[in-house]
Every structure is written in structure tokens, then in C-alpha cells.
Design a protein around this motif. Structure first.
Motif, PDB file in Angstrom:
ATOM      1  N   MET A 153      -7.637   7.874  -0.905  1.00 37.64           N
ATOM      2  CA  MET A 153      -7.559   6.620  -1.660  1.00 37.64           C
ATOM      3  C   MET A 153      -8.688   5.687  -1.214  1.00 37.64           C
ATOM      4  N   TYR A 173      -1.141   9.322  -3.645  1.00 41.29           N
ATOM      5  CA  TYR A 173      -2.143   9.178  -2.580  1.00 41.29           C
ATOM      6  C   TYR A 173      -3.526   9.688  -2.974  1.00 41.29           C
ATOM      7  N   GLY A 187       0.640   3.934  -2.947  1.00 47.27           N
ATOM      8  CA  GLY A 187       0.307   5.296  -2.539  1.00 47.27           C
ATOM      9  C   GLY A 187       1.266   6.310  -3.139  1.00 47.27           C
ATOM     10  N   LEU A 233      -4.456   1.119   4.927  1.00 46.82           N
ATOM     11  CA  LEU A 233      -5.320   2.094   4.258  1.00 46.82           C
ATOM     12  C   LEU A 233      -6.145   2.931   5.228  1.00 46.82           C
ATOM     13  N   VAL A 267       0.842  -1.209   0.000  1.00 42.84           N
ATOM     14  CA  VAL A 267       0.000   0.000   0.000  1.00 42.84           C
ATOM     15  C   VAL A 267       0.872   1.253   0.000  1.00 42.84           C
ATOM     16  N   GLN A 268       1.952   1.223   0.749  1.00 44.50           N
ATOM     17  CA  GLN A 268       2.865   2.370   0.775  1.00 44.50           C
ATOM     18  C   GLN A 268       3.419   2.656  -0.620  1.00 44.50           C
ATOM     19  N   LYS A 308      -3.046   9.343   5.948  1.00 42.10           N
ATOM     20  CA  LYS A 308      -2.425   9.767   4.686  1.00 42.10           C
ATOM     21  C   LYS A 308      -3.086   9.134   3.464  1.00 42.10           C
ATOM     22  N   TYR A 309      -3.927   8.096   3.693  1.00 43.13           N
ATOM     23  CA  TYR A 309      -4.614   7.441   2.577  1.00 43.13           C
ATOM     24  C   TYR A 309      -6.079   7.874   2.459  1.00 43.13           C
TER      25      TYR A 309
END
Length: 332
Positions: free
Chosen positions: A187, A152, A147, A179, A143-144, A183-184
Motif C-alpha cells: 500500500m 492491503y 487496509g 503504514l 489505516v487498519q 503488512k502494508y
């Protein structure tokens, strides 16, 4: 009497020392069978070959057998055959966490050591689990990475293997946890699709994701079959360069897609090393060097010393991120 007691004491010490020496040496001629999810899966072939190379290295007799499909019950008949052959150890990438447990328990009851690798069973179904990397770390890292690739922003999807695959489901759980972080917030995970580790079905599922979700910005495919099939579809799609595909793949299968701009970056460990480590772990168990309890240590040839963690888990190491800058440094 005193002399006899001293002699007996010396003999006891000598026998103890001999037993200790024996326990630190792998037995010769160990019969170890690798049972992959699918016998023709390119990733599994690399992993199995790594294991077979290790078995040859320490003087064992190795083989790889398995089904051509990744169904939950497709490995059962192979387990039963290996039990009847009285293998010293079975090294298995499990297609299902629970369905195989009764058969693997029967193998262990008969004296065969069971090592899972790549995809685990419930702990009661094996002596050790050789994990390619920390499961939480793999899931979060995927995910990182996606992103960063999509700044993102936007919808993402996951193109997994089978719905029952233990490793995939564990990684997906940690992807979903990652998630949830602030920061997500821009998304959204819109779909988890399953390609069943089949090239054509994975290709079709990738096509379906792009057609169904016009705001799709990224796809994570944590399976070598899925990511390569997805990249093949994306490479000739108008969405090439617009939808960021990442996941877990081998450098050799993904090199062309990285160089033509279809894929920017993806991750994996060395599957050959995973099989190599699993073979040495199986040999250590079958040689009575270790029992699989937390804190046990063993040496895995060129990879060095490893320690058994909680629930009988041994971790190979962290995954590597591959991109244009480094992909030509790897050949597997």
C-alpha cells in the motif's frame, strides 16, 4: 481553655466538612460557552448540542457561538468577546494549535476556565483537553480499516480538513506510522489533500484525487464534512465500488451511502457525548472540584466517572465501526 480548644477544633472540622461538601457539588448558574471550529458544521452542531444539554442538566447557562469558516484566526474575536462577558468557562474546538494560545491564556488569567475538545491547543492554552478517543488508536484504526477494505493492495490518499487542524494532523501522523508496518508493504500513501472542512471544496478534492491517481484503491477522510462530500462524489462516479472510502462520519449523514454500496464501513464516536463530557469537565473546573492535574476525577452525569490523564487529557472512549449490519441502531 480546654473547652474552648475543643469547640474551635469541632468548628474547624465542621467548616472543613462543609468545604468538602461544597467541592463535590457543581455550582449553579455557571456561564459556559461552546466555541466550535465552525458554527454550521453538522458534526460540531451535534457536539455543541450535547454540551448545551449537559449545561441545562446541571443548572448552568450555556450558549454556542463561533465563526462560519474554519480559519486559524477566525475564533479570536469570539474568545475576546467571551472574556469580556466573564464566562465561567470556554469550551473550544481549536482551529489552530498555537495561534489561539495567547488569547486563551488571557482568558485563564482572568479566571475563565478553558477546555478544548475534539481539537486541542498547545497544553499551556487550556486547563483540560477532552479527546474523543486515543489519538494513536484513531489514526491506526483508520489505516487498519482501509487496509482490510482494499485487501492491503494499492494506492491510498487522505482527504483531511484544514492543514492546521491539530486533531487531523495527529491522526495523520499515526496513520503514517501504521503504514510503516510490514503488512502494508503493498500500500502506498500518494496524497494528503485538504478540503478545509468545506463541503464543496472537499467534493472537488475527492474528484481531483480520483482523476489524478488511476491506481487509487482507498481514501481515508477523518472529517465528517470530508467523508460525506467524498461519498457524494463517489456515489455517481464510475469508481463507486472500486475506490473504498472510509474515515470519520456520523451514521445519519452516511446511512444512505452505506446502504447504496458507496461506503462499506466507517468510524466515529458519539459527538453528542463528547460535548456532554466537555461541559461537565468545564463545570467541574469552574466549581473547583478539579484543577486539571493528572489523577483528578470527576463525574460526568450519565457518562459516569472520568480521570484526568497526562497533560490534562480526558478520553471519551474508543470509536465505533459502522456498517450495514449496525448503522440503523444509531441515530445521530
Amino acid at each position: 481553655m480546654k473547652k474552648r480548644a475543643l469547640a474551635l477544633s469541632a468548628l474547624t472540622l465542621a467548616l472543613g466538612a462543609a468545604a468538602l461538601a461544597q467541592s463535590t457539588t457543581l455550582k449553579k448558574g455557571l456561564k459556559i460557552a461552546f466555541l466550535p471550529k465552525q458554527i454550521n458544521n453538522p458534526y460540531e452542531v451535534i457536539a455543541d448540542n450535547g454540551g448545551l444539554a449537559a449545561i441545562k442538566e446541571f443548572g448552568g447557562v450555556g450558549k454556542a457561538v463561533g465563526p462560519s469558516d474554519a480559519g486559524a484566526s477566525s475564533q479570536v474575536s469570539y474568545i475576546n468577546t467571551l472574556i469580556s462577558q466573564k464566562q465561567d468557562a470556554i469550551v473550544i474546538a481549536a482551529n489552530d494549535a498555537n495561534a489561539l494560545v495567547p488569547y486563551l491564556k488571557r482568558a485563564m488569567a482572568g479566571g475563565t476556565k478553558v477546555v478544548t475538545f475534539d481539537s486541542d491547543t498547545a497544553p499551556e492554552g487550556r486547563n483540560l483537553f477532552i479527546n474523543q478517543a486515543n489519538s494513536e488508536g484513531i489514526g491506526r484504526a483508520q489505516v487498519q480499516l482501509v487496509g482490510k477494505l482494499i485487501n492491503y493492495q494499492g494506492d491510498i490518499a487522505i482527504l483531511s480538513a484544514t492543514a492546521n487542524a491539530t486533531n487531523q494532523n495527529t491522526w495523520i501522523k499515526w496513520m503514517q506510522e501504521e503504514l510503516k508496518l510490514p503488512k502494508y508493504k503493498n500500500m502506498k500513501l500518494v496524497k494528503i489533500a485538504y478540503g478545509n472542512d468545506d463541503d464543496q471544496k472537499s467534493f472537488t478534492e475527492m474528484q481531483g484525487l480520483i482523476q489524478a491517481y488511476p491506481n487509487l484503491k482507498g481514501v481515508i477522510s477523518p472529517t465528517t464534512v470530508g467523508i460525506s462530500a467524498g461519498a457524494r462524489y463517489l456515489s455517481t462516479s464510475p469508481q463507486k465500488g472500486k475506490v473504498m472510502l472510509t474515515g470519520l462520519g456520523t451514521p445519519n449523514q452516511m446511512r444512505a451511502f452505506v446502504k447504496d454500496g458507496t461506503v462499506t464501513a466507517f468510524q466515529l464516536w458519539n459527538p453528542g457525548d463528547l460535548g456532554y463530557l466537555a461541559a461537565y469537565a468545564a463545570a467541574a473546573l469552574a466549581s473547583n472540584q478539579i484543577t486539571g492535574k493528572e489523577g483528578d476525577t470527576f463525574t460526568a452525569g450519565k457518562l459516569g466517572k472520568y480521570t484526568v490523564g497526562k497533560s490534562g487529557e480526558v478520553v471519551l472512549g474508543p470509536p465505533t465501526t459502522f456498517d450495514k449490519a449496525n448503522i440503523d441502531k444509531f441515530n445521530f
